[in-house]
Design a protein around this motif. Structure first.
Motif, mmCIF file in Angstrom:
data_model
loop_
_atom_site.group_PDB
_atom_site.id
_atom_site.type_symbol
_atom_site.label_atom_id
_atom_site.label_comp_id
_atom_site.label_asym_id
_atom_site.label_seq_id
_atom_site.Cartn_x
_atom_site.Cartn_y
_atom_site.Cartn_z
ATOM 1 N N PRO A 1 -34.595 106.548 -11.675
ATOM 2 C CA PRO A 1 -35.229 105.909 -10.512
ATOM 3 C C PRO A 1 -34.287 105.665 -9.338
ATOM 4 N N ILE A 2 -33.063 105.186 -9.592
ATOM 5 C CA ILE A 2 -32.160 104.901 -8.477
ATOM 6 C C ILE A 2 -31.754 106.189 -7.772
ATOM 7 N N GLN A 3 -31.668 107.295 -8.507
ATOM 8 C CA GLN A 3 -31.334 108.582 -7.896
ATOM 9 C C GLN A 3 -32.488 109.096 -7.039
ATOM 10 N N LEU B 1 -31.287 109.391 -3.164
ATOM 11 C CA LEU B 1 -30.725 110.692 -2.805
ATOM 12 C C LEU B 1 -31.310 111.294 -1.527
ATOM 13 N N PRO B 2 -32.625 111.246 -1.299
ATOM 14 C CA PRO B 2 -33.134 111.831 -0.048
ATOM 15 C C PRO B 2 -32.508 111.207 1.193
ATOM 16 N N THR C 1 -23.784 106.449 -10.344
ATOM 17 C CA THR C 1 -22.678 107.351 -9.995
ATOM 18 C C THR C 1 -23.197 108.668 -9.418
ATOM 19 N N LEU C 2 -24.190 109.268 -10.074
ATOM 20 C CA LEU C 2 -24.743 110.508 -9.529
ATOM 21 C C LEU C 2 -25.607 110.244 -8.304
ATOM 22 N N ALA C 3 -26.145 109.038 -8.180
ATOM 23 C CA ALA C 3 -26.956 108.721 -7.005
ATOM 24 C C ALA C 3 -26.130 108.853 -5.735
ATOM 25 N N PHE C 4 -24.905 108.341 -5.758
ATOM 26 C CA PHE C 4 -24.068 108.533 -4.570
ATOM 27 C C PHE C 4 -23.220 109.794 -4.671
#
Length: 470
Positions: A63-65, A69-70, A89-92
């Motif tokens: 959900p956070i990604q 991300l957009p 971590t992958l979100a940013f």
């Protein structure tokens, strides 16, 4: 607040709404109205990056990604809140790598910066991003205290696009003129609240003042409280707020247990929990307490090791690697392990000493039930600690299951998997290995007058026998 022109593709009609998503006390943070994203394919990530993610089994965004991300890929400032283990971590990191790909940094002048509070978190971020950075031909470097500064200087001289750093070591490198931040176009503050709690706010503010004023800022944390308000006001421009967990500790797959115990039975109870089948992470308050309890567990035949700030970075890295690969079953730690440590399939966290506040509780507990897995958080509570723990749980938004237990009972085994440890040279019950210490390991108790008199009399008799034998 740093003045900053709109990011490419940004407009006043970009779909951002002024309504808040939660009660986080952060000023002027618009929420995103973007629909959920079912796959990474729909986010506009580079094709080779998506292919690499698919090969690694990363196919559906958390959900956070999906929420961040957009906006991050479009160049907007982002303020992201989600519980630990939810994929920040992958979100940013994916946005940072995608927006840096194809660019080349000059010597000593990175193009993107990730600031984190601890060495362990820096290492985790680097490990998580490294395969994707390699795919996009983006050079990474990690600079933290406790490791050779000469190697870090050499890496910066060779040129790196993305620098992952702790504030203290980066400040040292900047002061030595081994690193210049004037070309940094994307800055990430990960676990910003902990950086403030640890006293890094002046250093972080000083470093942020050196990056490009028109650059992008991404701030991510499991908690966003008033400690980070100043950072947001000073350095983020009209950030998009994404808060996917209203309460950081409310995870459907996580159970919370308070075990009421007698003080004299505390360490026998903890020892039996440590002897369970499977791994367990156990938190104590002090470095001395960690070392003492670890020695006791080893003497009881258990594979245990300690982790705290008094150990060197190579020691800490080695201990974590042993715990991850199963060489040791029990990791005994201070709060240094409460953030920035990801252990796959860790299903039990035990607070041998209750944490000081709700935030520490949430971050300790966040080491289990990560990425949708199940897990339990168990807190051992003596009678004198019950009032403080009740208040802490209320502040954390947790309603734990409360049980009265004793060592050796079936109830303790049912909740934690506890069992008798193997016979060891110092096997004992109750608090025997900790006699002469305070209610917490590492806190010596004052010797009573009766004990002192008896000790002095015994010493006098021994001295008299020595004189008589001469």
């Amino acid at each position: 607040m740093n003045a900053k022109p709109p990011a490419p593709g940004r407009s006043d009609a970009g779909g951002h709404h002024p309504a808040r998503q939660d009660d986080t006390p952060v000023s002027s943070a618009p929420a995103t109205g973007l629909p959920p994203v079912a796959s990474f394919d729909a986010l506009g990530l580079p094709a080779e990056l998506v292919a690499r993610m698919t090969a690694l089994g990363v196919t559906e965004p958390f959900p956070i990604q999906a929420a961040t991300l957009p906006n991050a890929l479009a160049g907007h400032d982002v303020l992201g809140r989600a519980r630990t283990g939810s994929g920040k971590t992958l979100a940013f990191g994916l946005a940072l790598l995608a927006r840096t790909a194809g660019l080349r940094a000059e010597a000593k002048r990175p193009l993107a910066l990730v600031l984190v509070p601890t060495r362990e978190l820096a290492q985790q971020v680097g490990d998580a991003l490294e395969p994707y950075a390699r795919t996009l031909n983006v050079r990474l470097a990690t600079v933290v205290g406790g490791l050779s500064i000469n190697r870090q200087q050499a890496a910066l001289r060779a040129g790196v696009e993305v620098l992952i750093a702790t504030p203290g070591r980066l400040t040292d490198l900047v002061s030595r003129r081994d690193c210049f931040l004037n070309q940094v176009r994307i800055t990430v503050l990960d676990e910003a609240d902990q950086m403030c709690d640890l006293g890094f706010l002046p250093q972080v503010s000083d470093l942020m003042a050196q990056v490009r004023a028109d650059g992008q800022r991404l701030l991510f944390s499991a908690t966003l409280d008033r400690n980070v308000d100043q950072l947001v006001k000073d350095h983020l421009h009209d950030p998009v707020l994404a808060s996917v967990d209203r309460v950081a500790g409310s995870v459907a797959t996580m159970e919370h247990h308070v075990l009421n115990i007698h003080g004299a039975d505390k360490y026998a109870t903890a020892t039996e929990i440590a002897a369970r089948d499977g791994r367990v992470l156990m938190f104590l308050d002090t470095k001395a307490g960690v070392d003492q309890f670890t020695r006791h567990l080893r003497a009881s035949g258990l594979r245990a090791s300690g982790l705290h700030s008094g150990k060197s970075q190579p020691q800490r890295t080695h201990t974590l690697a042993q715990f991850k690969n199963g060489e040791i079953n029990v990791l005994v730690a201070t709060n240094v392990a409460a953030r920035g440590i990801h252990i796959e399939a860790l299903d039990l966290v035990v607070n041998v000493d209750p944490p000081a506040d709700a935030k520490d509780y949430l971050h300790r507990g966040g080491r289990t039930a990560r990425a949708g897995e199940a897990g339990k958080v168990v807190t051992l509570v003596t009678p004198d600690q019950r009032r403080d723990v009740n208040r802490l749980m209320s502040e954390a938004g947790i309603r734990p299951t409360v049980t009265q237990v004793r060592s050796g009972e079936a109830t303790l085994s049912a909740i934690t998997g506890a069992k008798r440890p193997p016979t060891g040279p110092k096997q004992a019950t109750g608090n025997a290995p900790f006699r002469g210490m305070g209610t917490r390991p590492g806190r010596p108790a004052k010797e009573s007058r009766k004990t002192a008199d008896a000790r002095k009399a015994a010493e006098a008799r021994a001295a008299a026998r020595v004189r008589k034998g001469r």
